[in-house]
Design an enzyme around this catalytic site. Sequence first.
Site: not given
Length: 490
Positions: A38, A58, A71, A96, A142, A186, A327, A329
Amino acid sequence: MFYIHIFLLLLVQYSYGDVSQRVFPEGFKFGVATAAYQIEGAWNEDGKSENIWDHATHENPEWIDGKTNADVTCDSYHKFKEDVKLMKDLGVNFYRFSISWTRVLPDAVEGSKLNEKGVAYYNNLIDELIANGIEPYVTIFHWDTPQSLETHGGWLNDTIIDNYVYYARQLFISYGDRVKKWITFNEPQQICEQGYETAQKAPFLKLHGVGDYQCFHNVVRAHGKIYRIYDKEFRPVQGGEIGITADAVYAFPKTNSVSDQMAAEQFIEFYYGWFIHPIMIGNYPPIVIERVDELSKQEGRVTSRLPKFTEEEIDMIKGSSDFLGLNHYTTILATFGDPDSFPNPSHDRDCGVLTSRDPSWKPSAAPWLYEVPTGFYHLLLWIKEHYNNPRVIITETGWAGSGEELDDPDRVQYIRNYLSELLKAIYDDGCNVIGYTIWSLMDNFEWTYGYTNKFGLTYIDFEDPNRTRIPRTSYKVYQKIISTRRLISD
Ligand code: NOJ
């Protein structure tokens, strides 16, 4: 008007006022999180090979909002010193981040050669962090599976276990003298459910009701195996800790009915217990085993769609996390649904629960993310009760905006409200939470949402070749929370 004002003030005081007097416990740590694909960019630089996200973005750009890819993204491969400076100013105790498998081991398989330049990148990052007083928390995986392994089935093929173990071992050898917190995986749910069942994440497969269970069976066995290796061979010398991070959506019953209460519990077991029960208690949750076995029988299958562990595997996996990475949210409302309303077979049908949202919950720019602070509080209690109050590190939580704004009151409110509930869980209920992490240090590539969902405490203009980082209001608020160790109001 005056009385209404006083009443509202008292209400705010009642809900959050006393909490703002509370100091985060001694030893409680604050951090921020990112992940390699990311933020790094440099997708084919210095010997890095292709991973499944490079490949998918791609080959099928239309699967991603705006046909974008990572990219270049935040270009952290070249700008990591700026990132460390940002974190130093923010005052976080830890960072992290994840390591890209194909950057350090381009051939990906057991016995293959390390890529020196890739290894050096993380050495430099780790050294820079430590020189600035920031502890590295490393996520080993991840979501960026080497494409060369995906062509052999990726997480569906159990030969990936030994390749992963080899890769993780190289990381302990290369960085374990300085890295003392390891996270093996993750969010297994996104790897397996979204990657191999619902095609919302790479490798974008739709193997409903089969692929996700097979995938996780390999993920959790790889996790257990590498935990035992670290424990036996590396911990005595390196003295670190190793755990796993799973994501959990909390579920409130849609109504007070007993049926909806059962639905909420069933939802959590199917979407969180599935991953954590084998590690904390041993084996999959009984309700998951029962339902998947029974439905498989009804479908005329000779064996269950849910793979079985051997006794040795159960023992290897049980107790294999020094801390629980969480995690969290958001929250949903749960009620049982008509079996015919789900694809057959599917994990959703196995779970049997329909989800919805309370209209009063505040939506974010991400369609799945609503602000429900009390859900966070109840999730922490659920974990305490079900798993004997384990040490929990909140390894992610955060808010999605969509615009270019530098002033982000919604994110500020989300952070304050969730931290309020966290303090309540720690002080009123004795939940053993030892750290908190905001996703994310900066705006970055949000998977299939491309650059449309912005989670950063720091804004980045992705059209700007310099990728200049500009702190938002939430960055300054978090900075103040960390330095005062309280939720004082401005
Ligand atoms: C979960 C993931 O770990 C991370 O990669 C993602 O960007 C955030 N949550 C926000 O969706």
